[in-house]
Each structure stands twice: as C-alpha cells, then as structure tokens.
Write an enzyme that holds these catalytic residues in place. Sequence first.
Site, PDB file in Angstrom:
ATOM      1  N   ASP A 226      -2.620   2.532   5.381  1.00  0.00           N
ATOM      2  CA  ASP A 226      -3.355   2.145   4.177  1.00  0.00           C
ATOM      3  C   ASP A 226      -4.437   1.157   4.591  1.00  0.00           C
ATOM      4  O   ASP A 226      -4.182   0.207   5.336  1.00  0.00           O
ATOM      5  CB  ASP A 226      -2.403   1.507   3.146  1.00  0.00           C
ATOM      6  CG  ASP A 226      -3.062   1.384   1.776  1.00  0.00           C
ATOM      7  OD1 ASP A 226      -4.153   0.788   1.680  1.00  0.00           O
ATOM      8  OD2 ASP A 226      -2.486   1.892   0.801  1.00  0.00           O
ATOM      9  N   ILE A 227      -5.645   1.399   4.129  1.00  0.00           N
ATOM     10  CA  ILE A 227      -6.801   0.596   4.542  1.00  0.00           C
ATOM     11  C   ILE A 227      -6.775  -0.796   3.887  1.00  0.00           C
ATOM     12  O   ILE A 227      -7.479  -1.706   4.329  1.00  0.00           O
ATOM     13  CB  ILE A 227      -8.106   1.375   4.239  1.00  0.00           C
ATOM     14  CG1 ILE A 227      -9.215   0.965   5.186  1.00  0.00           C
ATOM     15  CG2 ILE A 227      -8.514   1.260   2.783  1.00  0.00           C
ATOM     16  CD1 ILE A 227      -9.058   1.480   6.568  1.00  0.00           C
TER      17      ILE A 227
ATOM     18  N   HIS B 284       1.093  10.601  -2.779  1.00  0.00           N
ATOM     19  CA  HIS B 284       1.355   9.844  -1.558  1.00  0.00           C
ATOM     20  C   HIS B 284       2.504   8.877  -1.765  1.00  0.00           C
ATOM     21  O   HIS B 284       2.721   8.373  -2.864  1.00  0.00           O
ATOM     22  CB  HIS B 284       0.103   9.098  -1.075  1.00  0.00           C
ATOM     23  CG  HIS B 284      -0.562   8.262  -2.125  1.00  0.00           C
ATOM     24  ND1 HIS B 284      -1.393   8.794  -3.071  1.00  0.00           N
ATOM     25  CD2 HIS B 284      -0.524   6.928  -2.377  1.00  0.00           C
ATOM     26  CE1 HIS B 284      -1.851   7.833  -3.859  1.00  0.00           C
ATOM     27  NE2 HIS B 284      -1.319   6.686  -3.466  1.00  0.00           N
TER      28      HIS B 284
ATOM     29  N   HIS C  87       3.890   5.244  -0.395  1.00  0.00           N
ATOM     30  CA  HIS C  87       3.591   4.017   0.362  1.00  0.00           C
ATOM     31  C   HIS C  87       4.864   3.613   1.112  1.00  0.00           C
ATOM     32  O   HIS C  87       5.947   3.546   0.503  1.00  0.00           O
ATOM     33  CB  HIS C  87       3.248   2.863  -0.582  1.00  0.00           C
ATOM     34  CG  HIS C  87       1.955   3.001  -1.324  1.00  0.00           C
ATOM     35  ND1 HIS C  87       0.809   2.348  -0.945  1.00  0.00           N
ATOM     36  CD2 HIS C  87       1.635   3.682  -2.451  1.00  0.00           C
ATOM     37  CE1 HIS C  87      -0.170   2.627  -1.801  1.00  0.00           C
ATOM     38  NE2 HIS C  87       0.311   3.425  -2.736  1.00  0.00           N
TER      39      HIS C  87
HETATM   40  P1  AMP Z   1      -2.540   4.316  -5.439  1.00  0.00           P
HETATM   41  O1  AMP Z   1      -3.224   5.640  -5.735  1.00  0.00           O
HETATM   42  O2  AMP Z   1      -2.514   3.411  -6.621  1.00  0.00           O
HETATM   43  O3  AMP Z   1      -1.180   4.520  -4.826  1.00  0.00           O
HETATM   44  O4  AMP Z   1      -3.425   3.568  -4.343  1.00  0.00           O
HETATM   45  C1  AMP Z   1      -4.111   4.273  -3.348  1.00  0.00           C
HETATM   46  C2  AMP Z   1      -3.956   3.581  -2.021  1.00  0.00           C
HETATM   47  O5  AMP Z   1      -4.747   4.296  -1.078  1.00  0.00           O
HETATM   48  C3  AMP Z   1      -4.443   2.137  -1.994  1.00  0.00           C
HETATM   49  O6  AMP Z   1      -3.418   1.317  -1.464  1.00  0.00           O
HETATM   50  C4  AMP Z   1      -5.672   2.179  -1.086  1.00  0.00           C
HETATM   51  O7  AMP Z   1      -5.808   1.037  -0.293  1.00  0.00           O
HETATM   52  C5  AMP Z   1      -5.411   3.402  -0.237  1.00  0.00           C
HETATM   53  N1  AMP Z   1      -6.615   4.050   0.248  1.00  0.00           N
HETATM   54  C6  AMP Z   1      -7.669   4.453  -0.483  1.00  0.00           C
HETATM   55  N2  AMP Z   1      -8.602   5.031   0.298  1.00  0.00           N
HETATM   56  C7  AMP Z   1      -8.111   4.977   1.556  1.00  0.00           C
HETATM   57  C8  AMP Z   1      -8.617   5.409   2.837  1.00  0.00           C
HETATM   58  N3  AMP Z   1      -9.799   6.000   2.965  1.00  0.00           N
HETATM   59  N4  AMP Z   1      -7.832   5.189   3.915  1.00  0.00           N
HETATM   60  C9  AMP Z   1      -6.636   4.582   3.798  1.00  0.00           C
HETATM   61  N5  AMP Z   1      -6.109   4.167   2.633  1.00  0.00           N
HETATM   62  C10 AMP Z   1      -6.852   4.355   1.530  1.00  0.00           C
END
Ligand code: AMP
Length: 133
Positions: A29-30, A93, A95
Amino acid sequence: MATIFSRIVAGEIPSYKVAEDARFYAFLDINPLAKGHTLVIPKREVDYFFDLEDEEIAAMQVFAKKVAAAIKEAFPCIKVGQAVLGLEVPHAHIHLVPMQSEKDMLFTNPKLQLTPQEFKEIADRINACLAVD
Ligand code: AMP
C-alpha cells in the site's frame, strides 16, 4: 475503464510487488499504516469483495495467508491484521497490516512517509520470506 489496480497488474502503473500467482497479486500500500502494509487483490476486476465467487474468496484468502506469514516473518509483530474496506478503489482488495497494537488498524491514523528505496526494501524483505511451494 480499467481500475488503477488492474493497471498495476498489467504493469502500466508501477507497484512494489510482494507476491503473485495466476489469479492474485500482492503489493505494498502506497500510504502504509505500518511498514509491511500490503494489499492483496484478485487479477479479475470486481469492485465489491463480497461479490467475488465463493471459491475465489477462499483461494484469495489462502493466498493472503501465505503473504501474511511472510509479512510476519519480515516485520515481527503480534499478529497481521486483515481488513476489507474498498471505499477508495473499486477493485476488491484485502489490507494486511502488521500490528503491534489494535491502534495500528485505525485507517484514520497518519500514514507513513517512505522513500522509494524504503518501499523497495520492504517489498524485497517480504518477498524473501515467502515459502516456495
Ligand atoms: P480502500 O479502497 O478504502 O480500501 O483504500 C484503498 C487503498 O489503496 C488505500 O490504502 C491507498 O493507499 C491504496 N492505494 C491507492 N492507490 C494505490 C497505488 N497506486 N499503489 C498502492 N496502493 C494504492
């Protein structure tokens, strides 16, 4: 239009890859809550986690289990926590977050600011702990 996560799987957008098989992909996660915070996704594009097929959820969870074991070895913690939110990115996804305390799972916490080099080292460290089967 493809989701940002599908574009990551396709290699169109860079990611810090942790693991991959024919159906699933794991990457950092970025905006990490902790070092080792990893996302596990199905390559098949489905928005809502609970719209995945039963068998797909089972297989994804088994894939995540292996990744979680590697995270725990690479970043010693009490347990690896798991959460499904999906409010930001419409591509299912999981986490995976190494936890030292319950507070580490609070998604309202400030996120870590890491350099590209740090991200790469974290991903490599987890990848090196993945059991070869
Ligand atoms: P959520 O959809 O609420 O579970 O959050 C989406 C997650 O994806 C967040 O924690 C972001 O930091 C992560 N995220 C979004 N874009 C990217 C990316 N390009 N690379 C890695 N993580 C990402």
